[in-house]
Scaffold this active site. Structure first.
Site, PDB file in Angstrom:
ATOM      1  CB  CYS A 437      -0.946  -0.001   1.200  1.00 23.24           C
ATOM      2  SG  CYS A 437      -2.305  -1.176   1.032  1.00 23.24           S
ATOM      3  CE  LYS A 440      -4.230   3.135  -2.134  1.00 28.76           C
ATOM      4  NZ  LYS A 440      -5.356   2.908  -1.199  1.00 28.76           N
ATOM      5  CG  ASP A 469     -18.689   3.832   2.096  1.00 31.84           C
ATOM      6  OD1 ASP A 469     -17.892   3.146   2.769  1.00 31.84           O
ATOM      7  OD2 ASP A 469     -19.726   4.333   2.552  1.00 31.84           O
ATOM      8  CG  ASP A 470     -14.631   0.852   3.245  1.00 25.06           C
ATOM      9  OD1 ASP A 470     -13.753   1.730   3.137  1.00 25.06           O
ATOM     10  OD2 ASP A 470     -15.055   0.440   4.335  1.00 25.06           O
ATOM     11  CG  ASP A 487      -9.008  -5.777 -21.491  1.00 25.37           C
ATOM     12  OD1 ASP A 487      -8.167  -6.646 -21.802  1.00 25.37           O
ATOM     13  OD2 ASP A 487     -10.191  -5.795 -21.863  1.00 25.37           O
ATOM     14  CG  ASP A 510     -13.562  -7.824 -23.517  1.00 28.67           C
ATOM     15  OD1 ASP A 510     -13.399  -8.302 -24.650  1.00 28.67           O
ATOM     16  OD2 ASP A 510     -12.659  -7.742 -22.672  1.00 28.67           O
ATOM     17  CG  HIS A 561      -5.227   0.264  -6.482  1.00 33.33           C
ATOM     18  ND1 HIS A 561      -5.221   0.424  -5.120  1.00 33.33           N
ATOM     19  CD2 HIS A 561      -3.961  -0.074  -6.840  1.00 33.33           C
ATOM     20  CE1 HIS A 561      -4.003   0.180  -4.664  1.00 33.33           C
ATOM     21  NE2 HIS A 561      -3.220  -0.122  -5.693  1.00 33.33           N
ATOM     22  CB  THR A 562      -3.549   5.366  -8.400  1.00 36.06           C
ATOM     23  OG1 THR A 562      -3.708   5.853  -7.061  1.00 36.06           O
ATOM     24  CG2 THR A 562      -4.711   5.850  -9.251  1.00 36.06           C
ATOM     25  CG  ASP A 648     -13.165  -7.457 -27.773  1.00 32.35           C
ATOM     26  OD1 ASP A 648     -13.482  -8.585 -27.371  1.00 32.35           O
ATOM     27  OD2 ASP A 648     -12.466  -6.671 -27.115  1.00 32.35           O
TER      28      ASP A 648
END
Length: 775
Positions: A437, A440, A469-470, A487, A510, A561-562, A648
């Site tokens: 984490c 991040k 939120d979560d 992807d 997709d 998420h980064t 595709d």
């Protein structure tokens, strides 16, 4: 046009290979941003100089309207037919890659000087620490009534060339007489009149049916040249039958005629506008100091007189202490001192003054392979002069086209001499990157980025980015089922905004292939290590591109998420909704159905070539346009026309996805190799032996082909295995629907849609695919 440049590089290609090890700087934290706006002749030298001697920690970005920039010195020869396109155009994409520069295919339309941002249409602003402008000029006096609408301006050159081919074909195909008027009596106008006449006559337009006139408001042609040069060209123009009318100021352009001051009206079926240069409005409107004509005022160091963090060169620049005419010769000569002063400014060193030469050699062509040399009060002419000009021009072009191979070795550390104390402290904190984490992207960066974005709002999303939120919560209406796909891949282009669009299109395809409505998306992003402001800017560019695509299909971004990493990577997890009874699968093919493909093939080999600097910029630009074309409308269209199966085309290639469909449907397919649509340049890169790294794995599926020995010599055969990024939809439709469905897909913006095969009953053979070819 003025030519005869002496190339003033202080580095040679003989020692260039030894310096390439420092070019791979992707893992070095970014400290400063140098942005080059425009792909003019001066910036060619800047890119080459920074390629030969890179600055670790410097991010170099080129914003250019053209990916292939024409060399003005060879333009008359190109018009006359002596050179082809690639001989006269420098591939800026390849040169930028060689210099380790990002290339943004866009155009500057303004500056935010206070916040140091370059403004471009259809993309987020681009930040800079140091900016250089080399955007050229445009023809002056287009304010003459009718001139902007009814003439063909020679500048900008790229716009002229695209329309010149159309005009040339129109003139040659016309059966009657044609009157061509060239407005402008300088070197450019004289060369253009002679070159166009020569090309048209060589193309078959009879001399007696082609009238060429040269109009100028001055009392003589070539007013900035000596009398000997003028006499020589007056003779040549007379011998060629080109009518020269001096003292003719155009006051209006009307359909079929040009009106001059004094009342004379001249017949004109087409008008070429080659008048003196003028500047676009945006530099002055942005707040830069400009002269009375709108050109950016610069001092002897090519630095803006009003904003020291802005430099300018070429036609757009006006040297306050050394005014010179607008000419390519000066732009070329300004390149090396511009590069030197940009490097000095980055290191906060004293700038070096530059004084342009007052006398220069002009080599002016006469359309055929003949030229006249002009310098001060001296002139000479002959075929040997043209050969000399040709040798000089070709040598210049080789410097930017015959580039050494790249090195794969790591780069040196950040150059502390220009980074500054604050930057060094921040970089020191990056030295030990955490995993888990701790990798991040910081919450403050995320908050600032998300506050600048405007995701789609949907009523069926109960908890999303507006109330984080979560987890995100969304509703599933009665009768609907959920379609989910994910992807994620590393970036293969250097523009995060465009990469964000392509990755979003790829991920959404997709969902569209299954006939679903995309409801929500969650982003997964890895941003290269860097200072907080640079991480934030890259993330903003990336997410702006992705959101532009998500909005097209009303898809809500609800989270993501980064993290930080060695290279830019991005993807989406997408959720869609579809009626249970209307779900499109791979396994619905029926005998008698026709097989459609909505996009051409070739991204795998093209971008493999691009990584090796062996793809032309225009090939990559065209491939990117295909990848930016969403499959959203195509999916809806195929559903309306009763598609029986759909998928595709992505990493497994056309054959890989087709094998999945035939196995699931228990059918055979007769596939037409001749019909396969292929992207521009892909056959050339395949012929050169350049393949995607995934291609060998895809080739293993050739065992599904029944007649492989008879078909593998076809030039389209390798395209069956080429992995695609953001590829088209591969679908089967009932035969009676073919014509209407294809026509609508063409109208919806899928110009390469084609029927590539037919579905057959399952045979007793193990191999399900038969390749058909008529060549």
């Amino acid at each position: 046009h003025l030519s005869g440049h002496q190339i003033l590089w202080d580095h040679s290609f003989s020692n260039l290979n030894a310096k390439l090890n420092a070019m791979q700087i992707s893992n070095t934290p970014v400290v400063k941003n140098l942005v080059l706006t425009g792909g003019g002749h001066s910036h060619l030298a800047v890119l080459m100089r920074f390629a030969m001697k890179p600055v670790p920690g410097l991010r170099l970005t080129l914003i250019t309207r053209d990916l292939h920039t024409p060399y003005s010195g060879m333009l008359p020869g190109y018009i006359a037919g002596h050179y082809d396109y690639d001989q006269t155009h420098i591939d800026l994409r390849k040169l930028a890659q060689f210099a380790g520069a990002r290339i943004y295919h866009s155009e500057a339309t303004g500056l935010d000087l206070e916040n140091k941002l370059v403004l471009s249409p259809h993309r987020p602003p681009v930040p800079y620490d140091l900016l250089s402008v080399n955007i050229g000029s445009r023809p002056g006096t287009l304010h003459v009534p009718g001139a902007a609408e009814l003439t063909l301006p020679v500048k900008p050159i790229d716009g002229f060339l695209s329309r010149w081919d159309e005009l040339r074909q129109r003139i040659v195909s016309s059966t009657g007489s044609f009157s061509l008027v060239v407005v402008g009596g300088g070197a450019g106008g004289v060369e253009m009149a002679l070159a166009t006449q020569y090309r048209l006559q060589q193309a078959g337009k009879p001399v007696e049916k082609l009238s060429v006139s040269l109009l100028t408001d001055s009392e003589t042609i070539l007013p900035t040249h000596n009398s000997g040069v003028r006499r020589r060209f007056e003779r040549v123009l007379h011998d060629r039958g080109i009518r020269v009318q001096t003292g003719h100021a155009v006051c209006e352009v009307r359909a079929g005629e040009v009106a001059c001051e004094g009342g004379e009206v001249i017949e004109a079926d087409a008008v070429l506008w080659v008048t003196r240069a003028s500047a676009p409005q945006w530099p002055g409107d942005s707040g830069l100091a400009v002269d009375e004509e709108g050109f950016i005022q610069v001092n002897d160091s090519l630095q803006s007189t009003s904003h020291p963090d802005v430099f300018a060169a070429g036609d757009i620049a006006a040297m306050v202490n050394h005014p010179r005419p607008k000419s390519g010769v000066f732009a070329v000569r300004q390149g090396p001192p511009l590069a030197e002063n940009l490097r000095r400014a980055l290191h906060e060193h004293k700038l070096k003054p530059f004084r342009p030469q007052s006398k220069f050699l002009g080599l002016i062509s006469t359309g055929d392979k003949y030229a006249i040399a002009s310098r001060a009060g001296w002139s000479v002419e002959g075929a040997w002069v043209w050969r000399t000009k040709d040798w000089i021009d070709r040598r210049f072009m080789r410097m930017f086209s015959e580039l050494p191979q790249m090195s794969d070795e790591d780069a040196p550390q950040v150059d502390q001499a220009f980074a500054g104390e604050d930057a060094i402290k921040e970089i020191s904190a990056m030295a030990m990157r955490c995993g888990g984490c701790g990798a991040k992207v910081g919450s403050s960066v995320l908050s600032r980025v998300m506050n600048k974005l405007q995701p789609v709002q949907r009523d069926d999303v109960l908890i999303g980015l507006d109330a984080p939120d979560d987890a995100a919560i969304s509703e599933v209406p009665a009768g609907k089922v959920i379609a989910q796909s994910v992807d994620y891949f590393r970036s293969f282009i250097d523009d995060p905004y465009i990469f964000g669009q392509i990755a979003a299109n790829h991920a959404l395809s997709d969902i569209f292939a299954m006939g679903a409505d995309a409801q929500t998306a969650m982003a997964i992003a890895t941003i290269p290590y860097g200072r907080e402001q640079d991480v934030e800017e890259q993330l903003y560019q990336l997410m702006s591109g992705a959101l532009q695509v998500l909005k097209q299909s009303n898809t809500a971004l609800v989270g993501g998420h980064t993290s930080e990493g060695a290279e830019l990577s991005f993807g989406l997890s997408v959720t869609g909704l579809v009626d249970r009874d209307h779900l499109l699968r791979k396994g619905g093919m029926q005998a008698g159905d026709l097989l459609l493909l909505t996009k051409p093939l070739g991204t795998g080999t093209l971008f493999a070539a691009d990584m090796r600097h062996q793809a032309k910029g225009r090939w990559i630009d065209a491939a990117i346009r295909h990848m930016l074309n969403s499959n959203y409308a195509a999916g809806l269209c195929l559903h309306r026309y009763g598609a029986t199966a759909c998928t595709d085309v992505t990493g497994f290639g056309l054959l890989g996805h087709l094998v999945e469909m035939t196995r699931a449907s228990d059918v055979d397919v007769e596939l037409g190799l001749d019909a396969l649509p292929v992207m521009d340049g892909a056959l050339q890169t395949i012929a050169a032996g350049i393949f995607s790294s995934l291609q060998p794995q895809n080739i293993r599926l050739r065992r599904a082909i029944r007649n492989i020995d008879a078909a593998n010599a076809h030039r389209h055969y390798p395209m069956l295995f080429d992995p695609q990024t953001s590829g088209g939809l591969l679908a089967t439709i009932p035969a009676p629907m073919k014509d209407a469905c294809v026509q609508e897909l063409l109208q919806l913006g899928y110009p390469d849609t084609v029927v590539i095969g037919e579905i057959k009953e399952r045979s007793e053979h193990l191999e399900a695919i038969v390749l058909r070819s008529e060549s």
